[in-house]
Design an enzyme around this catalytic site. Structure first.
Site, PDB file in Angstrom:
ATOM      1  N   HIS A  96       0.836  -1.209   0.000  1.00 31.01           N
ATOM      2  CA  HIS A  96       0.000   0.000   0.000  1.00 31.01           C
ATOM      3  C   HIS A  96       0.868   1.257   0.000  1.00 31.01           C
ATOM      4  O   HIS A  96       0.664   2.178  -0.801  1.00 31.01           O
ATOM      5  CB  HIS A  96      -0.919  -0.011   1.215  1.00 31.01           C
ATOM      6  CG  HIS A  96      -1.730   1.249   1.361  1.00 31.01           C
ATOM      7  ND1 HIS A  96      -3.016   1.366   0.891  1.00 31.01           N
ATOM      8  CD2 HIS A  96      -1.422   2.457   1.935  1.00 31.01           C
ATOM      9  CE1 HIS A  96      -3.474   2.590   1.145  1.00 31.01           C
ATOM     10  NE2 HIS A  96      -2.523   3.252   1.790  1.00 31.01           N
ATOM     11  N   GLU A  97       1.840   1.300   0.899  1.00 29.75           N
ATOM     12  CA  GLU A  97       2.671   2.501   1.020  1.00 29.75           C
ATOM     13  C   GLU A  97       3.548   2.708  -0.206  1.00 29.75           C
ATOM     14  O   GLU A  97       3.839   3.847  -0.587  1.00 29.75           O
ATOM     15  CB  GLU A  97       3.520   2.432   2.294  1.00 29.75           C
ATOM     16  CG  GLU A  97       2.721   2.333   3.588  1.00 29.75           C
ATOM     17  CD  GLU A  97       1.706   3.466   3.765  1.00 29.75           C
ATOM     18  OE1 GLU A  97       1.949   4.581   3.257  1.00 29.75           O
ATOM     19  OE2 GLU A  97       0.664   3.233   4.407  1.00 29.75           O
ATOM     20  N   HIS A 130       1.823   4.824  -2.671  1.00 25.94           N
ATOM     21  CA  HIS A 130       1.971   6.261  -2.421  1.00 25.94           C
ATOM     22  C   HIS A 130       3.331   6.755  -2.902  1.00 25.94           C
ATOM     23  O   HIS A 130       3.432   7.818  -3.518  1.00 25.94           O
ATOM     24  CB  HIS A 130       1.822   6.562  -0.938  1.00 25.94           C
ATOM     25  CG  HIS A 130       0.437   6.381  -0.404  1.00 25.94           C
ATOM     26  ND1 HIS A 130      -0.685   6.837  -1.065  1.00 25.94           N
ATOM     27  CD2 HIS A 130      -0.014   5.805   0.750  1.00 25.94           C
ATOM     28  CE1 HIS A 130      -1.763   6.550  -0.354  1.00 25.94           C
ATOM     29  NE2 HIS A 130      -1.386   5.924   0.752  1.00 25.94           N
ATOM     30  N   HIS A 165      -5.225   7.572  -2.298  1.00 28.90           N
ATOM     31  CA  HIS A 165      -6.192   6.593  -1.816  1.00 28.90           C
ATOM     32  C   HIS A 165      -7.364   6.472  -2.785  1.00 28.90           C
ATOM     33  O   HIS A 165      -7.767   7.457  -3.410  1.00 28.90           O
ATOM     34  CB  HIS A 165      -6.732   6.998  -0.436  1.00 28.90           C
ATOM     35  CG  HIS A 165      -5.756   6.725   0.662  1.00 28.90           C
ATOM     36  ND1 HIS A 165      -5.704   7.471   1.822  1.00 28.90           N
ATOM     37  CD2 HIS A 165      -4.787   5.786   0.783  1.00 28.90           C
ATOM     38  CE1 HIS A 165      -4.749   7.000   2.599  1.00 28.90           C
ATOM     39  NE2 HIS A 165      -4.172   5.983   1.996  1.00 28.90           N
TER      40      HIS A 165
END
Length: 480
Positions: A229-230, A233, A239
């Site tokens: 997930h990170e 980014h 998101h």
């Protein structure tokens, strides 16, 4: 007169009162603070205009979080706000406002100039063995490199790294203090930020290895899932809404065996970093792994395979020269094409000459030139079909829709499913597995079902899947 006065007071109260949760004893409303912290609201509540704006912001958050939209801090909303999550705001300051429908493929506005990134693993957690941390981050990195034109190389020198992973405690020097167990689990920095490439995990959390399932109590977290997930980014992705299949939802997705990057994220990363190298990587005959989103026997009996932002036309000799092409080249409406990337199903009606595309909770209708009809997209729920269908195809003038173990017949005139036509897949199409990615009825009048890298021939005469199936899609359709 007294009754009239009371009536006016009641009217004023009903029209303007906004249910707000109780304060936490510090003078601050924790729910409003949450909306501020994660980018949803920046105003106060001193006057009535702010209260109205706050209600609208609550509605926006509820829609984003997949909750019933009430405009109030009700129990489901507060519960969602208390759920552990990523620390990056959902609404990035300065970006164009997003609607929930546009939050499947959300870009922060920056990307790396280079395509070969080096990563370094710094401070580690005592919850895991060094090898577990290594394997978890390596797995997470590979999810993105396998589906983009990017490469990642681990280095032992932090000074030469582009991306760095660290487990840190509350105050750790970046003005984004962690809050202890629960709540914020991790955060990262986008490519255009001063600390770009940095990924921080809260050491106060309890971390699980890359192949361990999340603890049922919700207090332990899989390192691979959070790292993946990170990294999103770090590469420039924001998101996405909670109703998507994306790993970029603010709340951790569940780990499962042989975890793969969801199709929405493949679409996002390929859109953000598309280039000639990326297209070369999608030469299907030289790629060991490919998963199609949908297939179409379309206008003029032209056959298309779809995957992410790409599509291929298939002819008798295999892939037609000049493919893959971008989905935007097939559908003139570029914005809608972006919305449909990673589609669930697509089908062409020989009766009406219309093309239907299904994705998540919406469906689109196009003419035979792939131009969108007025008043689309629409919500799938209005048709009586379930969301997130598996595949669609036409047979004998009927449009069939498959979702897991069920088959539905779609009534084009009413734009609804025919009543009492929902049947079990194995009763209608014996031998066809659930979870198909696509289906089409070929010129020989047999129907072909596609699942991952295999396909099944449903023999119309025999009324079942033919023997010696499934077969590899490559040898049967792609690389002839």
């Amino acid at each position: 007169m007294e009754k009239m006065f009371v009536f006016i007071l009641l009217m004023f109260h009903c029209c303007y009162a906004l249910p707000i949760a109780t304060h936490d004893g510090t003078g601050e409303n924790p729910n409003i603070e949450y909306l501020k912290q994660f980018g949803w609201y920046s105003g106060g509540t001193d006057d009535i205009d702010d209260d109205v704006e706050l209600s609208l912001k609550i509605e926006e958050f509820q829609e984003f979080a997949g909750l019933k939209v009430t405009g109030k801090f009700d129990e489901p909303t507060i519960s969602k706000m208390q759920a552990p999550r990523c620390g990056i705001p959902d609404e990035i300051s300065g970006n164009e406002a997003h609607s929930t429908r546009r939050r499947r493929n959300a870009f922060q506005g920056s990307a790396w100039e280079k395509r070969n990134l080096k990563y370094y693993i710094g401070n580690r957690t005592t919850d895991l063995k060094p090898s577990e941390i290594q394997d978890g981050i390596e797995y997470a990195v590979k999810l993105w490199s396998d589906n983009s034109g990017l490469t990642f190389t681990q280095v032992d020198d932090a000074a030469v790294s582009d991306v760095r992973f660290d487990f840190v405690n509350k105050i750790h020097g970046d003005q984004k203090e962690f809050d202890g167990p629960g709540k914020v689990l991790a955060h990262a920095f986008f490519p255009n930020e001063e600390r770009r490439g940095q990924v921080h995990f809260d050491e106060a959390e309890t971390w699980l290895g890359p192949k361990q399932y999340h603890d049922p109590s919700g207090t332990k977290y899989n390192i691979m899932v959070l790292a993946a997930h990170e990294i999103g980014h770090v590469l420039g992705l924001e998101h996405t809404s909670n109703e998507t299949k994306s790993i970029m939802k603010p709340w951790p997705v569940k780990y499962y065996k042989n975890f793969e990057l969801p199709s929405d994220d493949i679409t996002s990363i390929q859109t953000l970093y598309r280039n000639s190298q990326n297209e070369m990587r999608l030469d299907l005959c030289n790629t060991s792994k490919i998963k199609f989103d949908a297939v179409l026997q379309g206008p003029q009996e032209r056959t298309y395979f779809f995957s992410g932002i790409y599509y291929w036309e298939i002819v008798s000799s295999g892939i037609k020269q000049g493919y893959p092409k971008l989905l935007f080249e097939l559908f003139p409406d570029v914005e809608e094409a972006k919305e449909m990337t990673g589609m669930d199903a697509i089908v062409f009606s020989s009766n009406t000459k219309k093309i239907y595309v299904f994705k998540d909770n919406q469906f689109w209708r196009f003419n035979s030139n792939f131009e969108m009809d007025k008043d689309y997209p629409k919500l799938i729920i209005e048709t009586g079909l379930p969301d997130n269908v598996d595949s669609a195809f036409e047979q004998d003038g009927h449009i069939y829709i498959i979702k897991k173990k069920k088959v539905y017949i779609f009534d084009e005139e009413q734009q609804k499913t025919f009543k009492h036509t929902s049947t079990k897949l194995q009763h209608t199409f014996p031998g066809v597995p659930k979870g198909t990615n696509g289906a089409l009825t070929w010129r020989n009048d047999h129907t072909y079902f596609f699942k991952k890298d295999k396909f099944y021939k449903f023999d119309k005469i025999l009324g079942k899947v033919a023997e010696e199936y499934p077969r590899p899609i490559k040898r049967g359709w792609i690389c002839l």
